[in-house]
Design a protein around this motif. Structure first.
Motif, mmCIF file in Angstrom:
data_model
loop_
_atom_site.group_PDB
_atom_site.id
_atom_site.type_symbol
_atom_site.label_atom_id
_atom_site.label_comp_id
_atom_site.label_asym_id
_atom_site.label_seq_id
_atom_site.Cartn_x
_atom_site.Cartn_y
_atom_site.Cartn_z
ATOM 1 N N GLU A 1 -2.748 -12.849 1.152
ATOM 2 C CA GLU A 1 -2.764 -14.280 1.481
ATOM 3 C C GLU A 1 -2.458 -14.543 2.949
ATOM 4 N N ARG A 2 -1.618 -13.697 3.548
ATOM 5 C CA ARG A 2 -1.147 -13.985 4.915
ATOM 6 C C ARG A 2 -1.307 -12.738 5.773
ATOM 7 N N GLY A 3 -2.374 -12.733 6.561
ATOM 8 C CA GLY A 3 -2.632 -11.589 7.419
ATOM 9 C C GLY A 3 -2.528 -11.944 8.890
ATOM 10 N N ASP B 1 1.566 -10.433 5.079
ATOM 11 C CA ASP B 1 1.290 -9.409 4.074
ATOM 12 C C ASP B 1 0.715 -8.148 4.719
ATOM 13 N N TYR B 2 0.006 -8.334 5.826
ATOM 14 C CA TYR B 2 -0.583 -7.177 6.495
ATOM 15 C C TYR B 2 -0.798 -7.474 7.975
ATOM 16 N N LYS C 1 10.795 -4.129 11.538
ATOM 17 C CA LYS C 1 11.588 -4.928 10.593
ATOM 18 C C LYS C 1 10.813 -5.241 9.322
ATOM 19 N N ILE C 2 9.508 -5.497 9.443
ATOM 20 C CA ILE C 2 8.711 -5.941 8.294
ATOM 21 C C ILE C 2 7.961 -4.797 7.619
ATOM 22 N N GLU C 3 8.254 -3.568 8.007
ATOM 23 C CA GLU C 3 7.493 -2.433 7.489
ATOM 24 C C GLU C 3 7.521 -2.353 5.971
#
Length: 580
Positions: free
Chosen positions: A219-221, A286-287, A306-308
């Motif tokens: 949804e959020r790239g 998300d990616y 941080k978001i890995e």
């Protein structure tokens, strides 16, 4: 066959093959042992030769030509320590994937390791920093086709599947002066070796289909384009972003902030946004799909670490490589980026896909931009020096940016523009050496070039200005003079005042006007914004070397930037809380 005849045929066929294989420029550092090469290169009518006295500057000058034109450039020097001075530029060319042909003249084998003058061990002296190395045979009878083969391979190795520098070591016996009146020189009686045929790598359809299904499920790239030199990528990656409905975080060296392509999805202020943990909570993706090298932004580097755990990471690179300094888990995709974007876009519906996610990024970027571009105070600062530079820089020109703080200020303050401006920098090894010479090399194409750098970088390479004087090269240099190394003020060392100034601040206290005058340039010191804008306008009306020195206060530098970041966080926090 006499020595002079065999020497002459050897080097004329070698040089002619370089030209046939696509070498258009050579930078020559004068010396004795390189006489056969230097004279032959100067004699050939189809190659442009540049004579540069300082080997270190010469190598960076060649690097600048190759970087701007995307073509291989040859370097020639004599034997001994001359070649060692090429080392920094070769390292930069290695990491930034720039094709250089390093041609070092050498003593013949019988004089090596004997104590002969100006003879050092040049065999494989650049080690793993070159794509290919070969120690050529001494010129002899019937070796002219051998010389052609080595020249042809050298070019192919430099520009092939993974561009970079190559090193050929050429030993010569005396006498060294060729005879161009002989018969059978250049291309007479031989066929030049044709260029190799190759194609750009592309993924198979079923692999693209699988990736399409995977991206469609998110949804959020976010698309990230870091430093890269392919000017053809912009329309393809912006089309992909539009069809995915995602923002593009565009590094200043991405070649995306300037030009006529669609910029609706471009986010320039992501570095400032990512400095705030509050803002990071609003934009958890998300990616991430990244093209090019790791962006300049240190905030981005920390963020991806941080978001890995919850964001998938994809890295598209033309060549088989592992450019992921964050140390995170990533899916490497080895494919031509423009071809990849074009084929993947074909799986999505045409047009621009608008999403709440994209609208959020637009609002964040607009808020940050308003804060970054707010009217400056009377006191000079590095940020608005970039803002005004972006307003005055000519269309269809180059902007070469120095490392340390200048590239970071360009990242923060150089916004999207319809002007065609190619942004270049030496971000392979990120050094401050040779920046001025590389910018001068990029200027020979005929595109007006502006160099933005700090006072230490300017001092480090002012020898490079000699060729600007000799060849009347047009270059505007903006020197941000805060009397020292401004970037260290952001590091923990600043908390140790007993040693900070001597070891890190390193004030120069130099009058640069004298240096510029020595090299025949025009110097203007800007101590107000009106001075600065007037000097910029004047520089772009000149046809030679023009140096604009911007006087700033190093002690105010950190506070200025932190105030900008704080104002962005406060503005966004206010409207985000109001909407909740």
């Amino acid at each position: 066959m006499e020595h002079v005849e065999s020497l002459t045929k050897y080097v004329t066929h070698f040089v002619d093959q370089l030209v046939f294989s696509g070498v258009e420029h050579v930078v020559i550092s004068p010396g004795s042992r390189s006489t056969p090469l230097a004279m032959t290169l100067a004699e050939h009518s189809e190659i442009n030769h540049w004579v540069h006295l300082d080997e270190r500057s010469a190598a960076f000058f060649a690097l600048g030509i190759a970087k701007e034109q995307h073509k291989p450039v040859a370097l020639v020097c004599t034997s001994g320590t001359a070649a060692a001075n090429y080392y920094p530029a070769i390292v930069e060319a290695h990491y930034s994937r720039v094709p250089l042909l390093v041609l070092t003249a050498d003593r013949p084998h019988e004089l090596r390791d004997t104590g002969a003058p100006q003879a050092i061990d040049q065999t494989d002296m650049f080690g793993s920093y070159v794509r290919w190395y070969h120690d050529l045979a001494v010129p002899g009878e019937g070796l002219h086709m051998y010389a052609r083969r080595q020249a042809a391979r050298a070019v192919e190795e430099a520009v092939g599947n993974h561009p970079g520098p190559v090193h050929l070591n050429l030993p010569f016996r005396e006498p060294l002066v060729p005879d161009f009146n002989l018969q059978g020189l250049w291309r007479e009686g031989v066929k030049p070796i044709p260029r190799a045929l190759s194609g750009n790598p592309a993924l198979q359809e079923e692999v693209l289909e699988e990736l399409f299904q995977r991206l469609k499920s998110y949804e959020r790239g976010v698309i990230v384009v870091g430093p890269q030199s392919d000017e053809e990528l912009a329309p393809f990656v912006t089309t992909l972003a539009a069809r995915l409905g995602v923002p593009i975080l565009a590094d200043p060296l991405s070649q995306l902030r300037a030009g006529a392509h669609d910029k609706r999805n471009i986010i320039e202020n992501y570095d400032a946004l990512l400095k705030s943990e509050r803002i990071q909570e609003l934009i958890e993706p998300d990616y991430i799909l990244r093209f090019g090298a790791m962006p300049v932004s240190k905030a981005y580097l920390k963020w991806v670490k941080k978001i890995e755990t919850y964001a998938d990471h994809f890295i598209v690179d033309t060549y088989k490589s592992y450019r992921e300094p964050a140390g995170i888990t990533a899916q490497f995709i080895w494919s031509d980026p423009a071809v990849f974007c074009s084929k993947l876009s074909g799986f999505f519906l045409e047009g621009s896909y608008e999403t709440d996610w994209l609208e959020l990024w637009h609002k964040l970027n607009s808020t940050a931009k308003n804060q970054m571009l707010s009217e400056p105070e009377d006191q000079m600062n590095e940020g608005h020096a970039v803002v005004y530079l972006s307003e005055y820089i000519p269309d269809n020109s180059n902007l070469f940016v120095g490392n340390s703080m200048p590239i970071r200020d360009v990242d923060s303050f150089f916004m999207s523009t319809p002007k065609s401006v190619k942004v270049l920098a030496n971000r392979g090894a990120n050094g401050i050496d040779g920046v001025l010479s590389a910018a001068l090399g990029s200027s020979i194409s005929g595109h007006r070039t502006t160099l933005l750098l700090g006072d230490l970088s300017f001092y480090h390479d002012f020898n490079g200005m000699l060729i600007a004087k000799q060849k009347r090269l047009p270059l505007t240099i903006v020197v941000i003079n805060n009397n020292g190394g401004g970037i260290f003020s952001y590091l923990p060392q600043v908390n140790h005042p007993d040693h900070f100034e001597e070891l890190f601040g390193t004030p120069l206290d130099l009058d640069f006007s004298k240096i510029v005058e020595m090299y025949g340039g025009v110097h203007r010191k800007a101590e107000s914004w009106e001075d600065y804008k007037k000097a910029l306008a004047e520089s772009y009306g000149s046809d030679g070397l023009f140096v604009v020195e911007v006087i700033t206060n190093r002690e105010d530098h950190v506070a200025f930037h932190k105030a900008k970041w704080q104002s962005i966080e406060e503005s966004i926090t206010t409207w985000s809380e109001d909407e909740c």
